[in-house]
Design a protein around this motif. Sequence first.
Motif, PDB file in Angstrom:
ATOM      1  N   ARG A   1       0.832  -1.216   0.000  1.00 41.97           N
ATOM      2  CA  ARG A   1       0.000   0.000   0.000  1.00 41.97           C
ATOM      3  C   ARG A   1       0.869   1.270   0.000  1.00 41.97           C
ATOM      4  O   ARG A   1       0.618   2.225   0.737  1.00 41.97           O
ATOM      5  N   SER A   2       1.879   1.244  -0.849  1.00 43.13           N
ATOM      6  CA  SER A   2       2.791   2.393  -0.959  1.00 43.13           C
ATOM      7  C   SER A   2       2.941   2.840  -2.410  1.00 43.13           C
ATOM      8  O   SER A   2       4.040   3.113  -2.889  1.00 43.13           O
TER       9      SER A   2
ATOM     10  N   GLU B   1       1.130 -12.188  -8.471  1.00 46.56           N
ATOM     11  CA  GLU B   1       0.958 -11.259  -9.594  1.00 46.56           C
ATOM     12  C   GLU B   1       1.025 -12.008 -10.921  1.00 46.56           C
ATOM     13  O   GLU B   1       0.213 -11.766 -11.829  1.00 46.56           O
ATOM     14  N   ARG B   2       1.976 -12.927 -11.035  1.00 48.90           N
ATOM     15  CA  ARG B   2       2.142 -13.673 -12.288  1.00 48.90           C
ATOM     16  C   ARG B   2       0.977 -14.603 -12.563  1.00 48.90           C
ATOM     17  O   ARG B   2       0.710 -14.953 -13.725  1.00 48.90           O
ATOM     18  N   GLU B   3       0.275 -14.982 -11.503  1.00 48.23           N
ATOM     19  CA  GLU B   3      -0.938 -15.806 -11.685  1.00 48.23           C
ATOM     20  C   GLU B   3      -2.093 -14.982 -12.240  1.00 48.23           C
ATOM     21  O   GLU B   3      -3.124 -15.523 -12.632  1.00 48.23           O
ATOM     22  N   GLY B   4      -1.927 -13.665 -12.236  1.00 50.06           N
ATOM     23  CA  GLY B   4      -2.977 -12.794 -12.748  1.00 50.06           C
ATOM     24  C   GLY B   4      -4.067 -12.495 -11.747  1.00 50.06           C
ATOM     25  O   GLY B   4      -5.176 -12.085 -12.128  1.00 50.06           O
ATOM     26  N   LEU B   5      -3.762 -12.676 -10.453  1.00 49.43           N
ATOM     27  CA  LEU B   5      -4.769 -12.415  -9.425  1.00 49.43           C
ATOM     28  C   LEU B   5      -5.088 -10.933  -9.338  1.00 49.43           C
ATOM     29  O   LEU B   5      -4.209 -10.076  -9.504  1.00 49.43           O
ATOM     30  N   GLU B   6      -6.325 -10.611  -9.059  1.00 51.78           N
ATOM     31  CA  GLU B   6      -6.726  -9.222  -8.860  1.00 51.78           C
ATOM     32  C   GLU B   6      -6.060  -8.675  -7.595  1.00 51.78           C
ATOM     33  O   GLU B   6      -5.741  -9.435  -6.667  1.00 51.78           O
ATOM     34  N   LEU B   7      -5.875  -7.363  -7.559  1.00 53.17           N
ATOM     35  CA  LEU B   7      -5.190  -6.738  -6.434  1.00 53.17           C
ATOM     36  C   LEU B   7      -5.873  -7.056  -5.110  1.00 53.17           C
ATOM     37  O   LEU B   7      -5.201  -7.308  -4.100  1.00 53.17           O
ATOM     38  N   GLU B   8      -7.186  -7.064  -5.094  1.00 54.71           N
ATOM     39  CA  GLU B   8      -7.915  -7.344  -3.851  1.00 54.71           C
ATOM     40  C   GLU B   8      -7.523  -8.695  -3.268  1.00 54.71           C
ATOM     41  O   GLU B   8      -7.313  -8.838  -2.064  1.00 54.71           O
ATOM     42  N   GLU B   9      -7.407  -9.697  -4.131  1.00 49.37           N
ATOM     43  CA  GLU B   9      -7.036 -11.035  -3.678  1.00 49.37           C
ATOM     44  C   GLU B   9      -5.567 -11.057  -3.232  1.00 49.37           C
ATOM     45  O   GLU B   9      -5.221 -11.707  -2.235  1.00 49.37           O
TER      46      GLU B   9
ATOM     47  N   LEU C   1      -3.877  -8.565  -1.999  1.00 48.95           N
ATOM     48  CA  LEU C   1      -3.810  -7.875  -0.706  1.00 48.95           C
ATOM     49  C   LEU C   1      -4.274  -8.798   0.423  1.00 48.95           C
ATOM     50  O   LEU C   1      -3.671  -8.828   1.498  1.00 48.95           O
ATOM     51  N   LYS C   2      -5.344  -9.540   0.163  1.00 48.29           N
ATOM     52  CA  LYS C   2      -5.874 -10.456   1.175  1.00 48.29           C
ATOM     53  C   LYS C   2      -4.836 -11.514   1.532  1.00 48.29           C
ATOM     54  O   LYS C   2      -4.576 -11.788   2.713  1.00 48.29           O
ATOM     55  N   ARG C   3      -4.223 -12.114   0.520  1.00 46.66           N
ATOM     56  CA  ARG C   3      -3.214 -13.148   0.773  1.00 46.66           C
ATOM     57  C   ARG C   3      -2.004 -12.575   1.513  1.00 46.66           C
ATOM     58  O   ARG C   3      -1.475 -13.215   2.434  1.00 46.66           O
TER      59      ARG C   3
ATOM     60  N   ASP D   1      -1.899  -9.887   3.490  1.00 49.21           N
ATOM     61  CA  ASP D   1      -2.245  -9.513   4.861  1.00 49.21           C
ATOM     62  C   ASP D   1      -2.368 -10.739   5.760  1.00 49.21           C
ATOM     63  O   ASP D   1      -1.901 -10.737   6.909  1.00 49.21           O
ATOM     64  N   GLU D   2      -2.996 -11.791   5.255  1.00 46.03           N
ATOM     65  CA  GLU D   2      -3.169 -13.006   6.047  1.00 46.03           C
ATOM     66  C   GLU D   2      -1.831 -13.677   6.328  1.00 46.03           C
ATOM     67  O   GLU D   2      -1.550 -14.110   7.441  1.00 46.03           O
ATOM     68  N   SER D   3      -0.990 -13.734   5.315  1.00 38.24           N
ATOM     69  CA  SER D   3       0.327 -14.360   5.464  1.00 38.24           C
ATOM     70  C   SER D   3       1.187 -13.588   6.452  1.00 38.24           C
ATOM     71  O   SER D   3       1.848 -14.177   7.316  1.00 38.24           O
ATOM     72  N   LYS D   4       1.142 -12.274   6.346  1.00 39.09           N
ATOM     73  CA  LYS D   4       1.919 -11.426   7.247  1.00 39.09           C
ATOM     74  C   LYS D   4       1.417 -11.569   8.680  1.00 39.09           C
ATOM     75  O   LYS D   4       2.205 -11.652   9.629  1.00 39.09           O
ATOM     76  N   ALA D   5       0.091 -11.589   8.852  1.00 39.38           N
ATOM     77  CA  ALA D   5      -0.503 -11.723  10.186  1.00 39.38           C
ATOM     78  C   ALA D   5      -0.137 -13.059  10.832  1.00 39.38           C
ATOM     79  O   ALA D   5      -0.011 -13.155  12.058  1.00 39.38           O
ATOM     80  N   ASN D   6       0.067 -14.085  10.009  1.00 39.95           N
ATOM     81  CA  ASN D   6       0.431 -15.409  10.515  1.00 39.95           C
ATOM     82  C   ASN D   6       1.933 -15.559  10.738  1.00 39.95           C
ATOM     83  O   ASN D   6       2.397 -16.641  11.126  1.00 39.95           O
ATOM     84  N   GLY D   7       2.677 -14.486  10.472  1.00 44.41           N
ATOM     85  CA  GLY D   7       4.123 -14.537  10.690  1.00 44.41           C
ATOM     86  C   GLY D   7       4.871 -15.386   9.690  1.00 44.41           C
ATOM     87  O   GLY D   7       5.972 -15.878   9.963  1.00 44.41           O
TER      88      GLY D   7
END
Length: 344
Positions: free
Chosen positions: A256-257, A277-285, A287-289, A291-297
Motif C-alpha cells: 500500500r505504498s 501477480e504472475r498468476e494474474g490475481l486481482e489486487l484485492e485477492e 492484498l488479502k493473501r 495480509d493473512e500471510s503477514k498476520a500469521n508470521g
Amino acid sequence: MIPISTRLTEVLGVKTPIALAPMGGIVRAEMVTAVTKAGGFGFLGTANDSPELIVEQFKIIRSQLGLQDTDVLPVGIGFIGWVLDRTETSNEPRLEKTLAEKPKAIWFAFGKDLSPHVRKVRDYDAKRDHKTLVFVLINTVEEALRAANEWKVDGLIVQGSEAGGHGGSSAPPLSVLLRAVIEALPEDGPVLVAAGGIANGAQIASILTLGASGVVLGTRFLLTHEAIFMPIKKQILVEAGLNSTARSMAFDEVNRSMFWPDGIDGRAIANKIIDDEREGLELEERLKRHDESKANGEKVRQVVWAGAGAGLANEIKSTSEVVAELHSQALEALKRAATLVPSA
C-alpha cells in the motif's frame, strides 16, 4: 586501517570510500555512528520522520561521537524528494532544522524536480560559514547532466538496476550506467558514488577501478545487529540466493505504498508476492493473501527490499565488522589488481 584514498574520502574526511545508504526507518543514530567510527560515512535515513525526530537522532550521534552542539556532524542525511515537496510547504518543514544541525552532507532522491531543495540548502549555507555537501541520486545520464550542470551538486549517487529498494525501472546495470556518466561529465565534475548490488570488497575494488570515487551499500547493512529490521526479514535475507530478487511494482501494491513517481519501481525478495501477480490475481485477492500471510508470521509474502547482491552475504554481524571486512576485502583486491601491471 590502511586508508583507501579517493575524491570521496578527501571531501568527506573519511578513511574508506564506503557509505551507508539512508534507508528510512532502518538506519538510525547507532548505525550511523558505528559506520563513522569504523572509518566510513553514514547517511541517516528519514522517510517520513518528523523534524523533532531528526534533531533527536542528530543529538544522539553528537553524544556518541563526543561532539559539541556547534561542531559539524561528520555524517549525512537522506531525503526523498516527493516527501519534501509536501513537508516543506507544511507547518513542519524538515530542511531548515536539519541544516541547523550542520550535517556534513545531504542526499536527495526521487522527485520530479529536486532543484528547489538543492537551492534551499545553498541559500541557507550562504548565510553561514559551513557548506553542506549536496548529493543527488540519478538513474540516467540525463539526470546526471541536469544535476551537475544546472544544480551544481557536489556528488552523484549513480544507482544501477541491481539496487534494492526503489530506483529507476529502466535504469541500466551499474557498470554500464557508471561508465556512461563518467564519459558524459568532466573529470572535475561531481564526485561519483556507485550504488546497486554491492555486497563485498571485491565488488567495491572493481567499481573503484571503473572510475567511481566510492560506493553506497544498503542491503549488506541490513544484516547487522544495529539495523532496525524485523528478525524474520533478516532471516529471509540470510537465506537469500543469487536469484532471489526481482524488480516490480507488485511489492508496493501489497505494501500500500503506490505513491512513487512515474518510472520508479522497487527491487525486493521475489517470493509469493511475485507468484500471485504472475498468476494474474486481482489486487484485492493479492492484498488479502499478503495480509493473512503477514498476520500469521509467514516468510513467503513479506516485503523485503533487497539488492541483487543479497545472495553474497549470509551472516549477521555488527556494523563496524561489516565496514572493516568490506574495506579489507577491497584493499586486498586492489593490491591484486596492481600486480596485473608490470612495474616500469
